[in-house]
Design a protein around this motif. Structure first.
Motif, PDB file in Angstrom:
ATOM      1  N   ALA A  24       0.850  -1.018   0.367  1.00 24.47           N
ATOM      2  CA  ALA A  24      -0.169   0.051  -0.416  1.00 24.47           C
ATOM      3  C   ALA A  24       1.065   1.189   0.069  1.00 24.47           C
ATOM      4  O   ALA A  24       0.849   2.517  -1.029  1.00 24.47           O
ATOM      5  CB  ALA A  24      -1.216   0.114   1.064  1.00 24.47           C
ATOM      6  N   ALA A  75       2.219   1.472  -3.059  1.00 25.22           N
ATOM      7  CA  ALA A  75       1.261   2.081  -4.078  1.00 25.22           C
ATOM      8  C   ALA A  75       1.375   3.706  -4.202  1.00 25.22           C
ATOM      9  O   ALA A  75       0.973   4.514  -5.260  1.00 25.22           O
ATOM     10  CB  ALA A  75       0.319   1.089  -4.258  1.00 25.22           C
ATOM     11  N   TYR A  76       1.226   4.564  -3.066  1.00 23.41           N
ATOM     12  CA  TYR A  76       1.213   5.532  -2.897  1.00 23.41           C
ATOM     13  C   TYR A  76       1.755   6.692  -3.185  1.00 23.41           C
ATOM     14  O   TYR A  76       1.719   7.201  -4.572  1.00 23.41           O
ATOM     15  CB  TYR A  76       0.790   5.554  -0.890  1.00 23.41           C
ATOM     16  N   LYS A 105       1.558   6.785  -6.878  1.00 17.53           N
ATOM     17  CA  LYS A 105       1.334   7.589  -7.333  1.00 17.53           C
ATOM     18  C   LYS A 105       1.145   9.376  -6.972  1.00 17.53           C
ATOM     19  O   LYS A 105       0.744   9.675  -7.553  1.00 17.53           O
ATOM     20  CB  LYS A 105      -0.366   7.634  -6.835  1.00 17.53           C
ATOM     21  N   LEU A 159      -3.043   7.842   4.933  1.00 18.12           N
ATOM     22  CA  LEU A 159      -3.384   8.414   3.626  1.00 18.12           C
ATOM     23  C   LEU A 159      -2.969   7.225   3.170  1.00 18.12           C
ATOM     24  O   LEU A 159      -3.800   6.948   1.458  1.00 18.12           O
ATOM     25  CB  LEU A 159      -2.444   9.385   3.245  1.00 18.12           C
ATOM     26  N   ARG A 160      -1.816   6.845   3.302  1.00 19.56           N
ATOM     27  CA  ARG A 160      -0.943   5.570   2.469  1.00 19.56           C
ATOM     28  C   ARG A 160      -2.256   4.188   2.271  1.00 19.56           C
ATOM     29  O   ARG A 160      -2.016   3.574   1.529  1.00 19.56           O
ATOM     30  CB  ARG A 160       0.364   5.262   3.450  1.00 19.56           C
ATOM     31  N   LEU A 161      -2.780   4.526   3.392  1.00 17.01           N
ATOM     32  CA  LEU A 161      -3.287   2.869   3.499  1.00 17.01           C
ATOM     33  C   LEU A 161      -4.698   3.438   2.745  1.00 17.01           C
ATOM     34  O   LEU A 161      -5.325   1.967   1.791  1.00 17.01           O
ATOM     35  CB  LEU A 161      -3.987   2.398   4.893  1.00 17.01           C
ATOM     36  N   ASP A 207      -5.435   5.328   0.394  1.00 22.13           N
ATOM     37  CA  ASP A 207      -4.571   5.687  -1.046  1.00 22.13           C
ATOM     38  C   ASP A 207      -3.974   4.992  -1.489  1.00 22.13           C
ATOM     39  O   ASP A 207      -2.803   5.257  -2.420  1.00 22.13           O
ATOM     40  CB  ASP A 207      -5.382   7.079  -0.944  1.00 22.13           C
ATOM     41  N   GLY A 208      -3.816   3.531  -1.381  1.00 22.82           N
ATOM     42  CA  GLY A 208      -2.710   2.825  -1.563  1.00 22.82           C
ATOM     43  C   GLY A 208      -3.265   2.347  -2.527  1.00 22.82           C
ATOM     44  O   GLY A 208      -3.478   2.514  -4.231  1.00 22.82           O
ATOM     45  N   THR A 209      -3.163   0.571  -2.244  1.00 17.45           N
ATOM     46  CA  THR A 209      -4.245   0.020  -2.691  1.00 17.45           C
ATOM     47  C   THR A 209      -5.743  -0.555  -2.609  1.00 17.45           C
ATOM     48  O   THR A 209      -5.841  -0.657  -1.314  1.00 17.45           O
ATOM     49  CB  THR A 209      -3.526  -2.096  -2.807  1.00 17.45           C
TER      50      THR A 209
END
Lengths: 353, 96, 238
Positions: A327, A330-331, A334, C131-133, C135-137
């Motif tokens: 995650a 991926a963040y 982006k 934010l990371r979780l 807007d992550g996967t």
């Protein structure tokens, strides 16, 4: 030219040069011999070897193996102590124990970083640990059965580790030596808190005293085994000493540890479980009983009380964390501009060098 | 895990107190610069070792090569006239 | 008195839950981060409980019904997203509360002024991970949303007045605190491409909740583990 020591940006130039040479079918030549001479002279002069210096492949392999094992030991070593965080009997002890287990994660990080300077990623090392292809210190395959075990680990296990590690601060490989300086500074708190914990128990109620004695009885012999097999049976020792990766023999360090512990045990009011332990006037050292190397070999082979449990927990934490790491990656993909995302691992310096 | 999820490596530089320059403390993994800074704070300053931190992607560092050591650094060795001790000053002359 | 217990128990219990992560975190760097937060909270708990009495007697010898912490902080860790949701809800509340306590000049002003710096970092940690979780996967998004939903019903309790923490005693207005909290949490949740839950924010039981000493079932087991060794050796020192 950057003014920094790029410890991590690795993969020695010589590694690629050599690979290229091999691909072209040339035998190790005069250039290699000259490089070896430079390397050996540096080691002999107590100079440090730095990541991008030429080094013999066997030196590199020995270092990676040792640093990896050391790093793995730190993170597996979190488990037996973390086992008592939620049951620590006072808030003061709880804070100390949490800080100590946290330090071990930190030490693992320093050591994986040092190993990465040789071009081996942490991921790669963790994979090997999880697959059982790299070891960690066998001592952590013993269980922490009572609160006093937390003290015994601090006093004896960390004490043995420090005895082993202080000479590593002068190890010939720069990044390893630097990591060890940092670690040794932090470790001395670990040993002292363990000793203080045991002292409180030893001077406490009868039940507490018995708990402390029982822990010392169980941890003493495994701690002595931490120094590794006797010198005449140690496969890696001689070469490592010549390379100054190692500075003292296993038996030398073990003896030093015993001599340090005897008066400390007396001050604790606890006994060490060895009927043969006595001062030898002639040698100026303590004699001590024979170590059960069969047990050592068995635990090493995976038959210790906690081998399975430790590696299973480690593997599970890693697997269950995969979606979190994905995650964040991926963040970052982006939200970060390509130049700071560093998509090309470790090639860059190589090319500019 | 697959290498695609490997977080990049960052070099950490810590200023131990005001008035001193940042020095290399070590490295760590982080998904991005913001997290790298935070991880560095947690790891390298938890015993009050710093007042300021830099993080740099390891791949962004360009280093001199050990193979060029001689041509890079040796030429400076035979120019002692760059050092004040090269010059002889009569006894008794002060503030020089 | 009851305010110090309430705040002290919040910190004590949440610290304990975070301590359970040791050796289980998703990445080594996060082992260090979670332990830092747990240690900050434990430090706060010790100061607050010492205002009331002996810290160890209070931590180890009280029965479940005598604890005054929010039900939110005693909730089991769940997965990492669940823990981060708990951290987000609580650290934003604690940060806003301590800012107000520090500015209010009341009994907790000095303590809050010191703690607010620690708590600001906890809040930042929670927001960064949200934010990371979020807007992550796809998987992390789903898990983070589930964490926010599951804990939502424990958030209303934070804004019920606590004796000693009301407007007269310490300059905290629960209603104002609540709107500031909603604003901050909504901002983070939306930036993380998540949705703020809409269900009820308190339980329907008139017996009350954590601040009244009414806890959830898992809390008893947590205390049993935490207290068992201390209680097995009455009068011993450690």
């Amino acid at each position: 030219m950057a003014a920094v020591t790029a410890d991590q940006t690795t993969q020695s130039t010589s590694g690629t040069a050599k690979a290229a040479g091999r691909a072209a079918g040339t035998a190790p030549d005069a250039a290699d011999a000259a490089r070896l001479a430079v390397f050996e002279a540096a080691v002999a002069a107590d100079d440090r070897i730095e990541p991008r210096d030429w080094m013999p492949e066997a030196y590199r392999a020995t270092l990676v193996r040792q640093m990896a094992q050391h790093a793995h030991s730190e993170i597996i070593g979190m488990q037996p102590e973390a086992n008592w965080i939620t049951r620590a009997p006072s808030l003061r002890r709880k804070a100390i124990l949490m800080a100590k287990v946290q330090d071990e994660a930190g030490h693992g990080l320093y050591l994986y970083s040092a190993a990465e300077t040789l071009g081996t990623s942490r991921e790669e090392l963790l994979d090997k640990l999880h697959a059982g292809r790299q070891r960690y210190s066998s001592i952590f395959n013993y269980p922490t059965l009572t609160w006093a075990d937390v003290g015994a680990i601090g006093w004896l296990v960390d004490g043995a580790a420090i005895t082993n590690q202080v000479p590593l601060c002068r190890c010939s490989y720069g990044p390893y030596a630097r990591a060890m300086v940092r670690i040794c500074k932090e470790e001395s708190f670990h040993q002292r808190q363990g000793y203080e914990l045991l002292l409180a128990l030893s001077r406490g109620t009868e039940a507490q005293h018995a708990m402390a004695q029982d822990a010392v009885d169980r941890w003493w012999w495994p701690s002595l085994m931490m120094f590794g097999p006797p010198d005449d049976a140690s496969s890696h020792s001689e070469q490592s000493m010549a390379w100054k990766i190692k500075r003292h023999s296993n038996d030398e360090l073990r003896q030093r540890f015993v001599d340090i512990c005897v008066p400390q045990a007396e001050a604790l009011g606890l006994t060490l479980p060895d009927p043969d332990l006595r001062w030898n006037e002639e040698r100026g050292q303590h004699d001590f009983g024979a170590i059960d190397w069969t047990e050592f070999q068995e635990v090493l082979k995976g038959n210790g009380p906690c081998n399975e449990q430790r590696i299973t927990q480690r593997r599970r934490a890693h697997e269950e964390g995969a979606w979190v790491r994905d995650a964040a990656a991926a963040y970052a993909a982006k939200h970060t501009t390509p130049s700071t995302r560093t998509a090309q691992p470790a090639q860059h310096v190589e090319e500019t060098a | 895990m697959s290498s695609s999820t490997d977080w990049p490596l960052w070099e950490v530089f810590v200023r131990s107190r005001r008035g001193l320059s940042h020095t290399h403390a070590g490295s760590l993994h982080a998904p991005d610069a913001e997290m790298a800074l935070r991880n560095a704070r947690d790891l390298y300053t938890r015993r009050s070792e710093g007042v300021s931190i830099w993080v740099v992607p390891s791949t962004e560092i360009t280093a001199s090569s050990p193979d060029e050591k001689d041509s890079f650094f040796e030429p400076a060795g035979d120019k002692p006239y760059r050092h004040p001790t090269f010059y002889e000053i009569p006894d008794g002359v002060k503030h020089l | 008195m009851s305010a110090a217990l309430a705040l002290g128990d919040d910190a004590l219990v949440l610290s304990h839950r975070l301590g359970e992560w040791a050796g289980h975190a998703p990445v080594l760097e996060e082992e260090v981060a979670l332990a830092n937060i747990a240690l900050d909270l434990l430090g706060q708990a010790r100061v607050l409980l010492s205002l009331v009495g002996d810290e160890d007697e209070l931590a180890y010898l009280r029965e479940e019904r005598a604890f005054r912490n929010l039900q939110l902080v005693e909730q089991p860790n769940g997965d990492f997203a669940h823990t981060i949701a708990r951290q987000l809800y609580f650290s934003v509340y604690q940060h806003l509360l301590y800012e107000r306590l520090a500015a209010g000049g009341g009994e907790f002003a000095d303590l809050a002024a010191k703690a607010v710096k620690e708590v600001a970092y906890h809040r930042d940690h929670a927001e960064q991970w949200t934010l990371r979780l979020g807007d992550g996967t796809a998987e992390s998004h789903e898990r983070m949303q589930a964490g926010l939903e599951a804990l939502w019903r424990f958030t209303g309790e934070m804004f019920q007045p606590v004796e000693g923490l009301d407007a007269t005693g310490s300059g905290v207005d629960p209603e104002e605190l609540e709107s500031a909290w909603l604003l901050a949490v909504t901002g983070t949740v939306e930036r993380a491409t998540l949705t703020l839950p809409t269900g009820p924010r308190t339980g329907a039981w008139t017996a009350g909740a954590g601040r009244q000493g009414v806890h959830t079932e898992s809390f008893g087991r947590m205390l049993a583990e935490m207290q068992h060794l201390h209680r097995s050796h009455p009068g011993a020192s450690w």
